[in-house]
Design an enzyme around this catalytic site. Structure first.
Site, short mmCIF file in Angstrom:
data_model
loop_
_atom_site.label_atom_id
_atom_site.label_comp_id
_atom_site.label_asym_id
_atom_site.label_seq_id
_atom_site.Cartn_x
_atom_site.Cartn_y
_atom_site.Cartn_z
N LEU A 1 0.66 -1.24 0.00
CA LEU A 1 -0.31 0.01 0.25
C LEU A 1 1.01 0.78 0.02
O LEU A 1 0.20 2.12 0.96
CB LEU A 1 -0.87 -0.78 1.31
CG LEU A 1 -1.59 -1.59 1.21
CD1 LEU A 1 -2.41 -1.27 2.97
CD2 LEU A 1 -3.02 -1.45 0.61
N CYS A 2 1.54 1.38 -0.92
CA CYS A 2 3.09 2.21 -1.39
C CYS A 2 2.81 2.83 -2.43
O CYS A 2 2.49 2.33 -3.26
CB CYS A 2 4.18 1.75 -0.90
SG CYS A 2 6.01 2.78 -0.71
N ALA A 3 3.51 3.96 -2.50
CA ALA A 3 3.45 5.23 -3.79
C ALA A 3 4.53 4.48 -4.31
O ALA A 3 4.51 4.41 -6.11
CB ALA A 3 4.10 6.37 -3.84
#
Length: 174
Positions: free
Chosen positions: A51-53
């Site tokens: 759930l990270c850029a």
């Protein structure tokens, strides 16, 4: 420390070390994954998060693995919740990575990579080199002898020139 400052530390070259890195991780598919099992092969170890850029880098990691696995390259994904951007269970991570990115590269269970709870591989890496992940998708390249050949920050994509060149050098015969 501001995220921008962390991410601008793009590349930290670590000198090759005589002592090979070691470590055994629990595999997300069951069983274990041992750095020692990859002896004779270069290994790119990447702490990841779903759930990270930077999560889109999974596609580049898989493409790198697909392009060079026959030559011996191992890409080891180490999902971590250290930066609060991971799913709550190993099953959720595995399903997300497989369905979203077609990931079939070796992957560990959710594993701490920094601080006092860091996995022994990462604790040893920090003790030896002074380098520890500052964010998700930090990369450590081990040569065929298990020595650290290079480290890169999150904003250096797995298919970027510095990583591609380092891997090519390690895969060249002779």
């Amino acid at each position: 420390m501001r995220l921008t400052a962390i991410l601008t530390a793009l590349t930290i070259a670590a000198p090759a070390m005589a002592e090979p890195m070691t470590g055994t991780f629990d595999s997300i598919d069951g069983g274990t994954l041992s750095i020692e099992d990859f002896a004779g092969q270069p290994v790119l170890v990447v702490n990841t998060a779903s759930l990270c850029a930077f999560t889109g880098q999974y596609a580049a990691l898989q493409a790198l693995y697909d392009a060079h696995r026959a030559e011996g390259l191992v890409v080891l994904a180490v999902p971590s919740e250290d930066f609060n951007q991971e799913f709550g269970t190993d099953a959720e991570v595995a399903e997300f990575c497989e369905l979203t990115y077609g990931v079939d590269l070796p992957m560990t269970t959710i594993t701490p990579v920094t601080g006092p709870r860091a996995h022994p591989f990462y604790a040893d890496l920090a003790a030896r080199t002074g380098w520890a992940p500052l964010w998700n998708f930090n990369k450590v390249l081990l040569d065929a002898d298990g020595a650290v050949a290079g480290t890169w920050g999150a904003s250096v994509r797995p298919d970027a020139g510095p990583i591609a060149e380092a891997i090519a050098d390690l895969l060249e015969p002779g």
